[in-house]
Design an enzyme around this catalytic site. Structure first.
Site, short mmCIF file in Angstrom:
data_model
loop_
_atom_site.label_atom_id
_atom_site.label_comp_id
_atom_site.label_asym_id
_atom_site.label_seq_id
_atom_site.Cartn_x
_atom_site.Cartn_y
_atom_site.Cartn_z
N THR A 44 107.12 13.96 -3.04
CA THR A 44 105.95 14.46 -3.76
C THR A 44 104.86 13.37 -3.85
O THR A 44 103.67 13.65 -3.69
CB THR A 44 106.36 14.87 -5.19
OG1 THR A 44 107.45 15.76 -5.09
CG2 THR A 44 105.23 15.51 -5.96
N HIS A 47 102.97 13.06 -0.68
CA HIS A 47 101.94 14.12 -0.54
C HIS A 47 100.68 13.74 -1.34
O HIS A 47 99.56 13.93 -0.89
CB HIS A 47 102.45 15.47 -1.05
CG HIS A 47 103.59 16.02 -0.25
ND1 HIS A 47 103.46 16.33 1.08
CD2 HIS A 47 104.86 16.33 -0.58
CE1 HIS A 47 104.62 16.80 1.53
NE2 HIS A 47 105.48 16.80 0.54
#
Ligand SMILES: [Zn+2]
Ligand SMILES: [Zn+2]
Length: 352
Positions: A44, A47
């Protein structure tokens, strides 16, 4: 407290981040303030750092990102009852509303109003962070900080494996990232008979093998693996744990799944894709299980039992440990296609 702290802040809605001084946050009445001891980099975070489509649609800047951590509680809000100053905690990332249907029926991790630490609010890539009391998990004081920090992704793998009933089964784990590697170790410990691991990176496939995979398959090099697995297992594996989520991974997973087999879906595809539901699910009589987060807090008790009893050693998955002051270097390594990494842990260096 009004001193400054070092934090990794996403200031602009574009790629990158800055490691800068900022104000130490104040916990509200139902939060605690922790002095972070260690944190780790998750997919995450990559990203968010690279600012992909998902990040651009979800993240508001400025944001202190990061969610995998452990730390010592240094201040508690006035309504906090179960946590006290000095406690050594790790954070559950899913912050539930406590009032919706899922929260009231034992599924807080799937709350309809879910707020995610380091995604929807400031996270833990900092010397201090505020954590809601409901998300604090108390660690034993003897748990090393690197392991305490990676319990959140380890818990994804524990939840995936425990839901999938792998004992005495022939299984395939698709993907070779940290959570797939944890899943290899946990599946082995839970008595999976045979574990096939499908991945693309030799460095990561090696880690999965160290963790317990019996057969590792580099899908970029081996073109006959689907036929071979179907042949060796007399019609396909009993269980597929999909930790990759992309179209080829999902299609491979269903191709090697036997009729009436269980497909457990954890990986997230970068974008929706076309999928043959009739062939893969209906005609196969497949059982499908979706996994999001960790059960609060069933999974955390299982993590504790697994670590306490040394059923699984998660350490081979930690490929790098760096000081937090090297955060930018660490996340550049994590997103680099050329530098092999698995889980990267950052240690806080105490200030003089
Ligand atoms: Zn994570
Ligand atoms: Zn809720």
């Amino acid at each position: 407290m009004s001193q400054k702290m070092l934090a990794a802040i996403k200031k602009k809605a574009s790629a990158g981040a800055e490691l800068v001084e900022t104000q130490i946050p104040q916990p509200n009445t139902d939060e605690v303030l922790i002095k972070v001891k260690a944190c780790s980099i998750c997919g995450t975070d990559k990203h968010i750092y690279t600012w992909d489509k998902w990040a651009a649609s979800r993240i508001s800047t400025p944001l202190i990102f990061g969610h995998e951590c452990c730390g010592e509680v240094v201040e508690v809000g006035s309504n906090v009852r179960s946590i006290k100053v000095g406690d050594y905690i790790s954070a559950e990332t899913h912050i539930p509303c406590l009032h919706c249907f899922q929260c009231k029926t034992g599924n807080m991790h799937l709350c309809q109003n879910l707020v995610i630490l380091g995604v929807d609010r400031d996270g833990i890539f900092a010397e201090y962070a505020t954590i809601p009391e409901i998300c604090c998990w108390k660690n034993d004081s003897t748990l090393p900080t690197d392991i305490a920090s990676i319990q959140e992704p380890f818990g994804n793998a524990v939840y995936t494996v425990m839901e999938s009933n792998v004992s005495a089964k022939k299984i395939a784990i698709i993907g070779d990232g940290p959570i797939a590697a944890f899943a290899c170790g946990i599946s082995k410990a839970m008595g999976a008979a045979v574990i096939y691991n499908l991945g693309m990176m030799p460095f990561n496939l090696d880690i999965c093998r160290k963790m317990g995979a019996n057969f590792s398959i580099n899908v970029t090099a081996d073109k006959k693996y689907i036929e071979r697995i179907i042949d060796e297992t007399n019609g396909g594996v009993d269980v597929v744990l999909d930790m990759a989520g992309n179209k080829p991974a999902v299609n491979d997973g269903f191709s090697i799944l036997r009729r009436m087999g269980t497909f457990t879906s954890f990986g997230i595809a970068p974008a929706p894709f076309e999928f043959d539901m009739a062939k893969n699910i209906v005609f196969k009589g497949a059982r499908i299980i979706g996994i999001n987060g960790r059960k609060m807090f069933d999974t955390w008790y299982q993590i504790k039992n697994i670590l306490d009893s040394k059923l699984v050693d998660p350490r081979p998955v930690i490929s790098h440990i760096l000081p937090f002051t090297d955060f930018i270097k660490a996340i550049d390594m994590a997103v680099s296609a050329d530098i092999p990494t698995s889980k990267i842990v950052l240690n806080m260096i105490p200030k003089n």
